[in-house]
Structure formats: structure tokens, C-alpha cells
Design an enzyme around this catalytic site. Structure first.
Site, PDB file in Angstrom:
ATOM      1  N   CYS A  70       0.838  -1.201   0.000  1.00  0.00           N
ATOM      2  CA  CYS A  70       0.000   0.000   0.000  1.00  0.00           C
ATOM      3  C   CYS A  70       0.874   1.252   0.000  1.00  0.00           C
ATOM      4  O   CYS A  70       1.870   1.328   0.724  1.00  0.00           O
ATOM      5  CB  CYS A  70      -0.925  -0.005   1.209  1.00  0.00           C
ATOM      6  N   CYS A 111      -6.874   0.447   0.561  1.00  0.00           N
ATOM      7  CA  CYS A 111      -5.933  -0.652   0.293  1.00  0.00           C
ATOM      8  C   CYS A 111      -6.504  -2.010   0.688  1.00  0.00           C
ATOM      9  O   CYS A 111      -6.195  -3.019   0.052  1.00  0.00           O
ATOM     10  CB  CYS A 111      -4.613  -0.378   1.010  1.00  0.00           C
ATOM     11  N   CYS A 169     -16.868  23.397  16.367  1.00  0.00           N
ATOM     12  CA  CYS A 169     -15.531  22.993  16.832  1.00  0.00           C
ATOM     13  C   CYS A 169     -14.811  24.146  17.521  1.00  0.00           C
ATOM     14  O   CYS A 169     -14.184  23.975  18.564  1.00  0.00           O
ATOM     15  CB  CYS A 169     -14.697  22.495  15.654  1.00  0.00           C
ATOM     16  N   CYS A 201     -15.228  25.255  21.439  1.00  0.00           N
ATOM     17  CA  CYS A 201     -14.388  24.671  22.494  1.00  0.00           C
ATOM     18  C   CYS A 201     -12.906  24.898  22.240  1.00  0.00           C
ATOM     19  O   CYS A 201     -12.167  25.304  23.132  1.00  0.00           O
ATOM     20  CB  CYS A 201     -14.664  23.174  22.611  1.00  0.00           C
ATOM     21  N   HIS A 202     -12.463  24.606  21.000  1.00  0.00           N
ATOM     22  CA  HIS A 202     -11.029  24.552  20.724  1.00  0.00           C
ATOM     23  C   HIS A 202     -10.405  25.901  20.396  1.00  0.00           C
ATOM     24  O   HIS A 202      -9.209  25.977  20.126  1.00  0.00           O
ATOM     25  CB  HIS A 202     -10.769  23.545  19.605  1.00  0.00           C
ATOM     26  N   ARG A 231     -12.422  10.875  17.040  1.00  0.00           N
ATOM     27  CA  ARG A 231     -12.520  12.038  17.908  1.00  0.00           C
ATOM     28  C   ARG A 231     -13.410  13.115  17.285  1.00  0.00           C
ATOM     29  O   ARG A 231     -14.158  13.801  17.979  1.00  0.00           O
ATOM     30  CB  ARG A 231     -11.131  12.589  18.213  1.00  0.00           C
ATOM     31  N   CYS A 264     -16.869  14.570  18.924  1.00  0.00           N
ATOM     32  CA  CYS A 264     -17.132  15.992  19.137  1.00  0.00           C
ATOM     33  C   CYS A 264     -18.500  16.380  18.590  1.00  0.00           C
ATOM     34  O   CYS A 264     -19.230  17.158  19.206  1.00  0.00           O
ATOM     35  CB  CYS A 264     -16.042  16.837  18.480  1.00  0.00           C
TER      36      CYS A 264
END
EC number: 2.8.5.2
Length: 263
Positions: A74, A110, A174, A177-178, A220, A224
Site C-alpha cells: 500500500c 488498500c 468545533c 471549544c477549541h 474524535r 465531538c
């Protein structure tokens, strides 16, 4: 009056020290490192993520599927069989599929093309394990995601829009929070290390052991969305790849910590 002012100054300094202490205790990176060291001491030097890496290596090298082939042929962007540092260059455009792919979607490609699996036969748990193995070979390497091709730039722009989009029942996104709550709410990590020292480890891209399970970047992102009360994008879908491309590009120049450990 002098005594009163002295007491007032002492009180202010004391509150400031408590604030610094609280910030240190709320720092998710420092807390994760503390828990990691405790777990290493308790387990004899083996982390749960190490077991996922081992399982992923076995799956990667095993001849499986209808074609009885391994994934060693691959190409993850540096040529067939070359795995070191590839995570730092993903997502990227692949000419064989004519689309931008992240690590998870490339593994899936792959498994379909080289091993002959049908899409519905591919187990998510196996993709995660293989991703952890490949990610481990990029540990300590430098992030170098840089959208150059038109397809990459288009997806980067989509990822940026999605990152700052506020939607859903909580009118959040997003960035809520971030970006907004970084340093103001316990356990929140900034979306990039642009303001920090690029020589230190970055918390993106995220391939971590957390909450007693292995999480890739896609896991993740989906988590979120669930926290925001919105439907999560499908695995291997364009929104997930776009968000990954945007965030990984922000971390360009940082050193990767893979797989990471955050509670």
C-alpha cells in the site's frame, strides 16, 4: 492603612497563585502525562496503545482477504511499503483514487484494492488498529501537511468552514471549544500549536488511547459532533477528511506524539 494594604496585596498574590495552580491542574496535556506515567508504573512499562500497535502490525503484514495479500504494498504517499513519517503528510490527494484521503480512508482503500475486501466486510476495529501501527512509525516526526493541489485546497477550505460553523441545538461548533474556551475550561485542547513552541510535541493529529479505547482522528471528530448534539459524519466521509486536513495543516512544523495518551 499600611497593614491593610499589605494584607490586601498578600490576598491578591495568594489568589493569583491559586489561579496558576488551578490552571496547571486543569492542563489536559500535563494531566495526561501524569496519568501515563502512573499507568506505565502499574503495568510494567506497557501502555494499552502498545497493544493496539502490535495488533495493527500483525494485521498489516498478514495475508488476508479474498486475494490473500498483505497491506505492505500500500502506498500512503511516500511509495509502497514506506510508512515512516507518512501521518505527517496526510490527508493528501492520491492520483490512483482521484481523491483526498486521510490515514483511515487510505487503509480502507488498500484493504479493498489489495486484499479484495468488500466495503461492508471491513471492520472498524481493524482499521483503528492498523492506523495505530502506522501512526506509531511517525512518532517524533515533523508535521508537514501543506495543501497544494486544487483538490487539497478545496477540501481545506471546507474543513475551515466546518470548523468555525455554529449549528445544532446548542448553536456550537468545533471552534466554540477549541478556540473560545481554551484556557477557560478544564480539559480543552487548542486546535493547533501555532502560538506554541513548534519543537514540542503536538496533540494533533490525534491517535490516542482515551476513555479505555483507541481513537483515531476520525473517532474524535465524530465524538465531538455527538457532544454538540449533532449527527456525526460517516467514517471515511468528506467532512471528516476535510476537518482533519484543516487541523493537521495548522500543526505544520510541530513534532508528533503518536500514539498519544489523553484521558
Amino acid at each position: 492603612m499600611g497593614r491593610f494594604l499589605g494584607l490586601l496585596v498578600a490576598l491578591v498574590l495568594g489568589l493569583g497563585a491559586l489561579g496558576v495552580l488551578a490552571q496547571e491542574e486543569d492542563d489536559p496535556v500535563k494531566e495526561a502525562e501524569k496519568q501515563k506515567q502512573q499507568l506505565l508504573e502499574q503495568s510494567g512499562g506497557i501502555l494499552p496503545s502498545d497493544l493496539y500497535v502490535q495488533q495493527g502490525e500483525e494485521l498489516f503484514k498478514a495475508k488476508r482477504g479474498p486475494k490473500q495479500a498483505s497491506l505492505e504494498a500500500c502506498d500512503f504517499g511516500r511509495g509502497p511499503g514506506r510508512l515512516e513519517g507518512v501521518v505527517g503528510r496526510l490527508p493528501r490527494y492520491f492520483f490512483d483514487t482521484r481523491r483526498v484521503e486521510d490515514l483511515d480512508s487510505r487503509i480502507r482503500t488498500c484493504m479493498i484494492r489489495l486484499q479484495g475486501f468488500r466495503p461492508e466486510e471491513i471492520r472498524r476495529s481493524e482499521v483503528v488498529a492498523i492506523a495505530f501501527y502506522i501512526a506509531s512509525l511517525s512518532n517524533e516526526k515533523t508535521m508537514y501537511v501543506r495543501p497544494l493541489l486544487p483538490q487539497e485546497k478545496q477540501l481545506y477550505e471546507l474543513g475551515e468552514r466546518l470548523f468555525y460553523l455554529r449549528a445544532g441545538p446548542r448553536d456550537m461548533g468545533c471552534a466554540s471549544c477549541h478556540v473560545t474556551y481554551v484556557g477557560r475550561r478544564a480539559g480543552v485542547l487548542p486546535y493547533s500549536d501555532l502560538l506554541g513552541d513548534k519543537r514540542v510535541a503536538s496533540h494533533w493529529p490525534a491517535f490516542r488511547y482515551s476513555n479505555d479505547q483507541a481513537w483515531t482522528m476520525a473517532d474524535r471528530i465524530r465524538a465531538c459532533y455527538a457532544n454538540l448534539g449533532m449527527p456525526a459524519p460517516d467514517f471515511y466521509s468528506e467532512p471528516i477528511i476535510a476537518l482533519t486536513l484543516f487541523m493537521n495543516a495548522q500543526a505544520r512544523g510541530a513534532r508528533m506524539d503518536l500514539p498519544g495518551f489523553i484521558r
